[in-house]
Every structure is written in structure tokens, then in C-alpha cells.
Design a protein around this motif. Structure first.
Motif, short mmCIF file in Angstrom:
data_model
loop_
_atom_site.label_atom_id
_atom_site.label_comp_id
_atom_site.label_asym_id
_atom_site.label_seq_id
_atom_site.Cartn_x
_atom_site.Cartn_y
_atom_site.Cartn_z
N SER A 85 0.60 -0.96 0.43
CA SER A 85 0.39 0.02 -0.46
C SER A 85 0.13 1.29 -0.37
O SER A 85 2.15 0.56 0.49
N GLY A 86 0.24 2.62 -0.21
CA GLY A 86 0.88 4.24 -0.73
C GLY A 86 0.55 4.17 -1.37
O GLY A 86 -0.42 3.99 -2.15
N ALA A 87 1.43 5.72 -1.13
CA ALA A 87 0.46 6.78 -2.68
C ALA A 87 0.62 6.00 -4.10
O ALA A 87 1.72 5.48 -4.15
N VAL A 88 -0.10 6.05 -4.89
CA VAL A 88 0.67 5.62 -6.04
C VAL A 88 1.54 6.76 -7.14
O VAL A 88 1.63 8.46 -6.88
N VAL A 89 2.38 6.40 -7.55
CA VAL A 89 3.99 6.54 -8.50
C VAL A 89 3.79 6.40 -9.29
O VAL A 89 3.69 5.63 -10.28
N SER A 90 3.94 7.72 -10.21
CA SER A 90 4.17 7.86 -11.45
C SER A 90 5.51 7.65 -11.53
O SER A 90 6.45 8.67 -11.59
N VAL A 91 5.77 6.72 -12.96
CA VAL A 91 7.10 6.63 -12.87
C VAL A 91 7.44 6.98 -14.49
O VAL A 91 6.97 5.83 -16.20
N THR A 92 8.35 7.55 -15.46
CA THR A 92 8.36 8.03 -16.51
C THR A 92 9.70 8.28 -16.63
O THR A 92 10.82 8.52 -15.93
N MET A 93 10.26 7.11 -18.03
CA MET A 93 11.59 7.51 -18.58
C MET A 93 11.44 8.50 -19.62
O MET A 93 11.00 8.28 -20.37
N ARG A 94 13.11 8.80 -19.68
CA ARG A 94 13.25 9.65 -20.23
C ARG A 94 14.89 8.72 -21.39
O ARG A 94 15.55 9.28 -20.46
N TRP A 95 15.26 9.46 -22.40
CA TRP A 95 16.29 9.25 -23.29
C TRP A 95 16.51 9.60 -24.60
O TRP A 95 15.49 10.50 -25.16
N ILE A 96 17.78 9.74 -24.67
CA ILE A 96 17.96 10.28 -26.14
C ILE A 96 18.24 9.06 -27.34
O ILE A 96 18.80 8.00 -26.95
N ASP A 97 17.57 8.66 -28.07
CA ASP A 97 17.71 7.87 -29.43
C ASP A 97 19.17 7.42 -30.17
O ASP A 97 19.59 8.51 -30.24
N ALA A 98 18.69 6.94 -31.57
CA ALA A 98 19.91 7.14 -31.87
C ALA A 98 19.71 7.92 -32.87
O ALA A 98 21.08 7.55 -33.73
N LYS A 99 18.97 8.49 -33.05
CA LYS A 99 18.68 10.25 -33.57
C LYS A 99 18.74 11.02 -32.94
O LYS A 99 18.57 12.24 -33.37
N GLN A 100 19.74 10.96 -31.50
CA GLN A 100 19.63 11.89 -31.29
C GLN A 100 18.18 13.28 -30.52
O GLN A 100 18.12 14.47 -30.26
N GLU A 101 17.23 12.24 -30.62
CA GLU A 101 16.43 12.83 -30.14
C GLU A 101 15.52 12.58 -28.90
O GLU A 101 15.66 11.23 -28.38
N GLU A 128 16.59 8.16 -18.08
CA GLU A 128 16.44 9.17 -17.00
C GLU A 128 15.24 8.48 -16.09
O GLU A 128 14.40 8.21 -16.20
N ILE A 129 14.75 8.28 -15.11
CA ILE A 129 13.49 8.09 -14.55
C ILE A 129 13.30 9.47 -13.87
O ILE A 129 13.82 10.33 -13.18
N ILE A 130 11.18 10.08 -13.95
CA ILE A 130 11.09 10.70 -12.98
C ILE A 130 10.08 10.22 -11.95
O ILE A 130 9.13 9.90 -13.20
N PHE A 131 9.79 10.44 -11.11
CA PHE A 131 9.49 10.04 -10.38
C PHE A 131 8.02 11.36 -10.40
O PHE A 131 8.88 12.24 -9.46
N SER A 132 6.41 11.07 -9.61
CA SER A 132 5.62 12.40 -10.01
C SER A 132 4.40 11.26 -8.84
O SER A 132 4.17 10.22 -8.88
N ALA A 133 4.00 12.09 -8.43
CA ALA A 133 2.86 11.59 -7.25
C ALA A 133 1.82 11.17 -8.84
O ALA A 133 1.57 11.68 -9.66
N GLY A 134 1.57 10.29 -8.44
CA GLY A 134 0.33 8.93 -9.41
C GLY A 134 -1.27 9.11 -8.85
O GLY A 134 -2.27 10.00 -7.77
N LYS A 135 -2.04 9.11 -10.10
CA LYS A 135 -3.75 9.14 -9.47
C LYS A 135 -4.02 7.72 -8.57
O LYS A 135 -3.44 6.53 -8.34
N LYS A 136 -4.46 8.07 -7.44
CA LYS A 136 -5.36 7.02 -6.67
C LYS A 136 -6.03 5.94 -7.65
O LYS A 136 -7.01 5.75 -8.21
N ILE A 137 -5.66 4.31 -6.78
CA ILE A 137 -5.63 3.50 -7.47
C ILE A 137 -7.20 2.99 -7.04
O ILE A 137 -7.66 3.49 -5.79
N ASN A 138 -8.21 2.51 -7.77
CA ASN A 138 -10.05 2.30 -7.83
C ASN A 138 -10.19 0.99 -7.93
O ASN A 138 -10.22 0.70 -8.98
N ARG A 139 -9.73 0.13 -7.18
CA ARG A 139 -9.98 -0.51 -7.48
C ARG A 139 -11.74 -1.51 -6.79
O ARG A 139 -12.37 -1.25 -5.82
#
Length: 253
Positions: A137-153, A242-253
């Protein structure tokens, strides 16, 4: 911005906490994590550890953790450890469980825990198995990935998009919760250790030592592993991310 002590940063935020009880609870948690950090050698400076975000608050000169107070995000540097095969973890601290984790981060789990507290994300409890299964249990955490691809984008993706459910063949939709791991005291030395520092940073199999865990049953057994790296989507081995952590939305089950 100069390096900031995680404890000092938290105390500045706690000064405006709504109640003294709230202040006391977080202060105790952070004090425990700080004590654990003092007993564990700092990570060495490695490739990619230069301060890429001087505009943000970096919590350590040797660990890649930044806080974006305005956006309420935590940024953590790392690289791709494996890009295919079964996994028990999405991310682990480097030199721990890279053989079964998609990402290895250049930070201790305890420092990321501290950073999540600093942006207002509160832990719950790790999974329990005895006498019966109780999900993390605990607060929902949003996890987003950021990187530079082979085209340098620069690219971004939800961490879930890199994880394939072996039963459905599709990317997982499950959200992580901030279980918070736990402190373990060595009875011979009296020293405290934050258990997620052993590798259990972001888990996809349930572990009572997990910092982030899935609030659903997910076996640790090799014969029953539910998730694997989504080979067609995960960047190649050793790609800087890079991993970007932020608050996520509450899970409704």
C-alpha cells in the motif's frame, strides 16, 4: 544550485507542514534514512554523473538524484541494464540486481525515498504474506522514462510500456505504490540499513523489502514470473536514461 542536504531540504518544507504530528512522523522517517545513509558508503562518481540539471536541487554530489520543486518531480540518472528476458525488478541501484532489472540507477534507494518524501509522496506498507497475502500500500507513484534515441532525439515513455505481461503479451497497466521498504538493524553492530538498497527499488515481483511495488499478486518464482522486458520498446543495453518520479492518480479497485 549547490548540493543540498536531503534532511535540510526536507526540514525547510516541513516548516510549513499543516500539523506538528505530520512534522514529527516525516522527521522520524528521514532521520532513520539519514542514519542508514551514514553507515553505507556513498556511490562513486561514474559516467554520466555530471550535474545535468544545475537549475534543480541535487541531493548528493555522488548520487544522481534531483528534485524539481516546481514540477514536484524527482529525477534519477541511470542506464539500461537488460533489454530482454524475464524480470523481477524494473529498476535497482547499480551493482545490485542488474541481471533481473531493466534499469540500474546511480543512486541509493534510501536517497530516492527521501526525495519522494520531499515532494509530498507518502509511503504505506510493504506486501505481507503471513498469515495471508496483503498487497503493498501507499501513494501511487507515476514513473516516466526519458532518454536520447539513436537519432539524438529526446524520447519519453511510461515505465509500464517497457514491461510486457507474459500472459497477455501486452504492456502492463499496473501502477506502482510507495510501499516504503523498511529499516533493518544489524544486531551485532546496531547499525540500521534501508533494505531496498539491496536492489528492491522498483519491483514487479512482490517483495516485503520493496520501495515501490505493484499492489497485485506477482510471484518471485522463476517458473511463475509474470513480467519480462518489452524487447521491442526498451532502448539498447547501456543506454543512458533518466527516471522521473511524480505523484500518480489514486487507484480505484
Amino acid at each position: 544550485m549547490p548540493f543540498a542536504s536531503p534532511l535540510r531540504f526536507l526540514l525547510s518544507r516541513l516548516a510549513i507542514a499543516s500539523t506538528l504530528l505530520h512534522f514529527a512522523v516525516i522527521a522520524l522517517v528521514v532521520s532513520g534514512l539519514k542514519a542508514s545513509a551514514e553507515d553505507t558508503p556513498a556511490l562513486s562518481v561514474t559516467k554520466g554523473s555530471a550535474d545535468r540539471h544545475p537549475e534543480l536541487t541535487r541531493l548528493s554530489p555522488t548520487e544522481e538524484v534531483w528534485i524539481d520543486a516546481k514540477a514536484k518531480e524527482v529525477l534519477v540518472g541511470g542506464k539500461i541494464a537488460i533489454d530482454k528476458g524475464p524480470i523481477e525488478f524494473f529498476a535497482c541501484p547499480k551493482d545490485t540486481k542488474e541481471h533481473e532489472s531493466i534499469v540500474a540507477v546511480r543512486s541509493s534507494a534510501r536517497l530516492i525515498h527521501t526525495a519522494l518524501l520531499a515532494i509530498g509522496i507518502q509511503p504505506g506498507k510493504p506486501v505481507a504474506f503471513d498469515p495471508a497475502y496483503v498487497p503493498a500500500s501507499g501513494a501511487v507513484v507515476s514513473v516516466t522514462m526519458r532518454w536520447i534515441d539513436a537519432k539524438q532525439e529526446t524520447q519519453e515513455a511510461r515505465a509500464q510500456d517497457w514491461i510486457r505481461n507474459t500472459k497477455t503479451g501486452k504492456a502492463t497497466e499496473e501502477e506502482w505504490v510507495f510501499a516504503g521498504s523498511s529499516l533493518w538493524t544489524d544486531s551485532t553492530t546496531g547499525k540500521d540499513y534501508y533494505q531496498a538498497d539491496g536492489g528492491d527499488l522498483i519491483c514487479v515481483s512482490n517483495f516485503p523489502t520493496a520501495m515501490l511495488d505493484l499492489p497485485v499478486k506477482s510471484s518471485q518464482s522463476n517458473q511463475a514470473l509474470l513480467f519480462e522486458a518489452f524487447e521491442e520498446r526498451v532502448p539498447p543495453h547501456d543506454t543512458e536514461v533518466e527516471i522521473i518520479f511524480s505523484a500518480g492518480k489514486k487507484i480505484n479497485r
